[in-house]
Design an enzyme around this catalytic site. Structure first.
Site, PDB file in Angstrom:
ATOM      1  N   MET A   1      29.170  51.238  20.160  1.00  0.00           N
ATOM      2  CA  MET A   1      29.350  50.048  19.399  1.00  0.00           C
ATOM      3  C   MET A   1      28.433  50.308  18.159  1.00  0.00           C
ATOM      4  SD  MET A   1      28.882  46.135  19.705  1.00  0.00           S
ATOM      5  CE  MET A   1      27.293  45.805  19.968  1.00  0.00           C
TER       6      MET A   1
ATOM      7  N   GLY B   1      26.509  52.899  17.211  1.00  0.00           N
ATOM      8  CA  GLY B   1      26.427  54.216  16.444  1.00  0.00           C
ATOM      9  C   GLY B   1      27.763  54.459  15.438  1.00  0.00           C
TER      10      GLY B   1
ATOM     11  N   ARG C   1      29.483  62.694  23.526  1.00  0.00           N
ATOM     12  CA  ARG C   1      28.891  63.063  24.802  1.00  0.00           C
ATOM     13  C   ARG C   1      29.161  64.226  25.608  1.00  0.00           C
ATOM     14  NH1 ARG C   1      27.173  58.457  29.214  1.00  0.00           N
ATOM     15  NH2 ARG C   1      27.491  57.375  27.419  1.00  0.00           N
TER      16      ARG C   1
ATOM     17  N   LEU D   1      27.456  66.992  23.792  1.00  0.00           N
ATOM     18  CA  LEU D   1      25.979  67.261  23.799  1.00  0.00           C
ATOM     19  C   LEU D   1      25.611  66.065  24.688  1.00  0.00           C
ATOM     20  CD1 LEU D   1      23.137  67.930  23.119  1.00  0.00           C
ATOM     21  CD2 LEU D   1      23.402  66.453  20.947  1.00  0.00           C
TER      22      LEU D   1
ATOM     23  N   GLY E   1      15.612  49.848  19.268  1.00  0.00           N
ATOM     24  CA  GLY E   1      14.994  48.936  20.417  1.00  0.00           C
ATOM     25  C   GLY E   1      15.732  47.625  20.638  1.00  0.00           C
ATOM     26  N   SER E   2      14.897  46.772  21.239  1.00  0.00           N
ATOM     27  CA  SER E   2      15.826  45.746  21.642  1.00  0.00           C
ATOM     28  C   SER E   2      14.920  44.636  21.410  1.00  0.00           C
ATOM     29  CB  SER E   2      16.255  45.704  23.024  1.00  0.00           C
ATOM     30  OG  SER E   2      16.588  44.516  23.547  1.00  0.00           O
ATOM     31  N   SER E   3      15.164  43.095  21.489  1.00  0.00           N
ATOM     32  CA  SER E   3      14.249  42.085  21.409  1.00  0.00           C
ATOM     33  C   SER E   3      13.913  41.743  22.812  1.00  0.00           C
ATOM     34  CB  SER E   3      14.950  40.878  20.876  1.00  0.00           C
ATOM     35  OG  SER E   3      16.244  40.428  21.846  1.00  0.00           O
ATOM     36  N   CYS E   4      14.502  42.513  23.922  1.00  0.00           N
ATOM     37  CA  CYS E   4      13.622  42.022  25.074  1.00  0.00           C
ATOM     38  C   CYS E   4      12.231  42.917  25.361  1.00  0.00           C
ATOM     39  CB  CYS E   4      14.570  42.486  26.156  1.00  0.00           C
ATOM     40  SG  CYS E   4      14.983  44.325  26.427  1.00  0.00           S
TER      41      CYS E   4
ATOM     42  N   TYR F   1      14.386  48.130  31.523  1.00  0.00           N
ATOM     43  CA  TYR F   1      14.951  48.696  30.007  1.00  0.00           C
ATOM     44  C   TYR F   1      14.080  48.365  28.994  1.00  0.00           C
ATOM     45  CZ  TYR F   1      18.333  48.270  26.309  1.00  0.00           C
ATOM     46  OH  TYR F   1      18.963  48.292  24.888  1.00  0.00           O
TER      47      TYR F   1
ATOM     48  N   LYS G   1      12.370  50.972  26.160  1.00  0.00           N
ATOM     49  CA  LYS G   1      12.202  50.819  24.638  1.00  0.00           C
ATOM     50  C   LYS G   1      10.905  50.441  24.212  1.00  0.00           C
ATOM     51  CE  LYS G   1      16.811  50.759  24.070  1.00  0.00           C
ATOM     52  NZ  LYS G   1      17.205  51.922  22.940  1.00  0.00           N
TER      53      LYS G   1
ATOM     54  N   ASN H   1      20.144  40.263  20.138  1.00  0.00           N
ATOM     55  CA  ASN H   1      21.424  40.580  21.054  1.00  0.00           C
ATOM     56  C   ASN H   1      22.498  41.070  19.990  1.00  0.00           C
ATOM     57  OD1 ASN H   1      19.796  39.464  22.879  1.00  0.00           O
ATOM     58  ND2 ASN H   1      21.360  38.663  24.209  1.00  0.00           N
TER      59      ASN H   1
ATOM     60  N   HIS I   1      27.571  42.325  28.101  1.00  0.00           N
ATOM     61  CA  HIS I   1      26.850  40.892  27.728  1.00  0.00           C
ATOM     62  C   HIS I   1      27.546  39.909  27.414  1.00  0.00           C
ATOM     63  CE1 HIS I   1      24.362  44.430  26.055  1.00  0.00           C
ATOM     64  NE2 HIS I   1      23.471  43.596  26.393  1.00  0.00           N
TER      65      HIS I   1
ATOM     66  N   TRP J   1      27.950  31.965  33.532  1.00  0.00           N
ATOM     67  CA  TRP J   1      26.842  32.179  34.241  1.00  0.00           C
ATOM     68  C   TRP J   1      25.610  31.544  33.759  1.00  0.00           C
ATOM     69  CZ3 TRP J   1      26.781  38.541  34.428  1.00  0.00           C
ATOM     70  CH2 TRP J   1      27.729  38.871  34.883  1.00  0.00           C
TER      71      TRP J   1
HETATM   72  O1  GFB Z   1      24.194  38.765  27.235  1.00  0.00           O
HETATM   73  P1  GFB Z   1      23.291  38.839  28.427  1.00  0.00           P
HETATM   74  O2  GFB Z   1      23.755  39.432  29.473  1.00  0.00           O
HETATM   75  O3  GFB Z   1      22.024  39.092  27.809  1.00  0.00           O
HETATM   76  O4  GFB Z   1      23.118  37.197  29.049  1.00  0.00           O
HETATM   77  P2  GFB Z   1      20.208  38.748  28.064  1.00  0.00           P
HETATM   78  C1  GFB Z   1      22.784  36.177  27.815  1.00  0.00           C
HETATM   79  C2  GFB Z   1      23.134  35.028  28.620  1.00  0.00           C
HETATM   80  O5  GFB Z   1      24.460  34.316  28.808  1.00  0.00           O
HETATM   81  C3  GFB Z   1      22.325  34.725  30.082  1.00  0.00           C
HETATM   82  C4  GFB Z   1      24.731  34.091  30.406  1.00  0.00           C
HETATM   83  O6  GFB Z   1      21.622  33.444  30.335  1.00  0.00           O
HETATM   84  C5  GFB Z   1      23.465  34.663  30.884  1.00  0.00           C
HETATM   85  O7  GFB Z   1      23.299  34.119  32.283  1.00  0.00           O
HETATM   86  N1  GFB Z   1      26.016  34.339  30.516  1.00  0.00           N
HETATM   87  C6  GFB Z   1      26.938  33.338  30.940  1.00  0.00           C
HETATM   88  C7  GFB Z   1      26.588  35.369  30.791  1.00  0.00           C
HETATM   89  N2  GFB Z   1      28.216  33.916  31.252  1.00  0.00           N
HETATM   90  C8  GFB Z   1      27.927  35.099  31.218  1.00  0.00           C
HETATM   91  C9  GFB Z   1      28.763  36.332  31.665  1.00  0.00           C
HETATM   92  O8  GFB Z   1      29.776  36.368  31.683  1.00  0.00           O
HETATM   93  N3  GFB Z   1      28.212  37.590  31.357  1.00  0.00           N
HETATM   94  C10 GFB Z   1      26.760  37.718  30.872  1.00  0.00           C
HETATM   95  N4  GFB Z   1      26.438  38.999  30.702  1.00  0.00           N
HETATM   96  N5  GFB Z   1      26.128  36.701  30.679  1.00  0.00           N
HETATM   97  C11 GFB Z   1      20.211  41.382  28.087  1.00  0.00           C
HETATM   98  C12 GFB Z   1      19.392  42.264  28.784  1.00  0.00           C
HETATM   99  O9  GFB Z   1      19.805  40.022  28.292  1.00  0.00           O
HETATM  100  O10 GFB Z   1      20.274  41.279  26.679  1.00  0.00           O
HETATM  101  C13 GFB Z   1      19.374  43.626  27.973  1.00  0.00           C
HETATM  102  O11 GFB Z   1      19.385  42.359  29.999  1.00  0.00           O
HETATM  103  C14 GFB Z   1      19.218  43.558  26.434  1.00  0.00           C
HETATM  104  O12 GFB Z   1      18.218  44.374  28.341  1.00  0.00           O
HETATM  105  C15 GFB Z   1      20.271  42.466  25.922  1.00  0.00           C
HETATM  106  O13 GFB Z   1      18.002  43.331  25.918  1.00  0.00           O
HETATM  107  C16 GFB Z   1      20.567  42.398  24.534  1.00  0.00           C
HETATM  108  O14 GFB Z   1      20.011  38.505  26.485  1.00  0.00           O
HETATM  109  O15 GFB Z   1      20.020  37.986  28.990  1.00  0.00           O
END
Ligand code: GFB
Length: 305
Positions: free
Chosen positions: A1, A3, A23, A26, A93-96, A123, A127, A152, A166, A189
């Site tokens: 996404m 790149g 991929r 390389l 990197g990432s905000s995490c 992760y 980073k 994000n 995500h 979630w």
């Molecule tokens: O997008 P997400 O997985 O990233 O989750 P993080 C963000 C929030 O959305 C969390 C909620 O509070 C999840 O519980 N959420 C609600 C959901 N429904 C859903 C769903 O169906 N799927 C997902 N995935 N989340 C990631 C990091 O954290 O952010 C990575 O794990 C990276 O390392 C990325 O930094 C940018 O913001 O929680």
């Protein structure tokens, strides 16, 4: 996404001599092949967007893959760049990378001031290592390797896997399919309370090229030798509940949202302080609503294709 978005941006600006190995051509996990590729192709500028990424569940389920693959990709590419005298490199990197509980909005200086959010610590450690690799090569060899920390991201080309994606692509797909089935409920979630900041991927790509094009003295002046990264975000966040409602409106899902609190919330808030990049002349321009509509259009088109 990411790149692909950087490539779109570079092409729009008229850069045409782009080396874009896939991929199969390389494997960035293979140190020898990376070294050989750099020696044979001699890139002058490198955007290191490749990474093992995923949402909260994927990070929590595959911690070894997230720390191993990211560390290896970074060390292979940064070292090969140095060995072949690449002029400039941009690391993403990432905000995490910031502490799980940090003063909001999070300034670049918050790095390494506290413990990380457990759901994505491996992760985040990889980073942080990437930033430190770039800084260390700059300090020891006088290279010009820069780092940006995006909030994000979402947009066209995203991963819409139901479990590993995500939140934006996951909810967009779940609501789209629920509407098609005529389902009355969709599961979201966590508690819906955490807040997140979302940046459209084409805005990020614009910011990446902007940072790469800063004069070396300007970049160095705006950062410090051991604090060299720059945040990229919108400076605004919203709750997951508000996000889910917004996606529901765009997708046309009119049913109920059910919050599954057996799923993790992750960090409660991670809003970036974007004043450093703002003072360097770049600011995000795509509103969340506009970006979500564009992403949904892309998703629908990809379904048909
Ligand atoms: O997008 P997400 O997985 O990233 O989750 P993080 C963000 C929030 O959305 C969390 C909620 O509070 C999840 O519980 N959420 C609600 C959901 N429904 C859903 C769903 O169906 N799927 C997902 N995935 N989340 C990631 C990091 O954290 O952010 C990575 O794990 C990276 O390392 C990325 O930094 C940018 O913001 O929680």
């Amino acid at each position: 996404m990411v790149g692909s978005a950087i490539v779109r941006r570079l092409q729009a600006l008229g850069f045409y001599n782009l080396a874009l190995p896939r991929r199969e051509e390389l494997d960035l996990l293979d140190q020898k092949k990376v070294g050989k590729y750099f020696t044979e192709n001699r890139p002058e500028y490198v955007f290191l967007a490749a990474a093992k990424v995923g949402g909260i569940h994927a990070n929590n389920t595959f911690p070894a893959a997230f720390i191993y693959e990211n560390l290896v990709i970074e060390t292979n590419v940064v070292h090969a760049a140095h060995e072949t005298a690449v002029k400039q490199l941009l690391f993403l990197g990432s905000s995490c990378i910031y502490p799980g509980v940090a003063e909001q909005p999070m300034r670049e200086e918050a790095l390494l001031t506290g413990t990380l959010e457990p759901t994505n610590e491996p992760y985040a450690i990889a980073k942080i290592a990437g930033i430190k690799l770039c800084e260390s090569y700059n300090r020891q060899y006088g290279t010009d390797y820069r780092s940006v920390m995006p909030t994000n991201l979402y947009g066209r080309g995203d991963n819409f896997h139901p479990e590993n994606a995500h939140v934006i692509p996951a909810l967009m797909r779940r609501m789209h399919e629920a509407r098609q089935r005529g389902a009355e409920e969709v599961v979201v979630w966590g508690s819906g309370q955490p807040k997140r900041e979302f940046l459209y991927v084409d805005d990020l790509a614009e910011a990446c090229v902007h940072v790469m094009e800063l004069e070396p003295a300007v970049y160095r002046h705006s950062t410090r030798s051991m604090l060299s990264h720059i945040n990229v975000g919108t400076g605004e966040d919203l709750s997951i509940r508000a996000l889910a409602e917004m996606i529901g409106d765009i997708v046309g899902f009119e049913g109920k949202l059910v919050f599954d609190t057996s799923r993790p919330d992750g960090t409660m808030r991670k809003l970036l302080d974007v004043s450093r990049l703002d003072s360097l002349g770049w600011r995000a321009s795509t509103s969340l609503e506009e970006g979500l509509r564009e992403t949904y259009r892309w998703y629908l088109a990809a379904q048909v294709a």
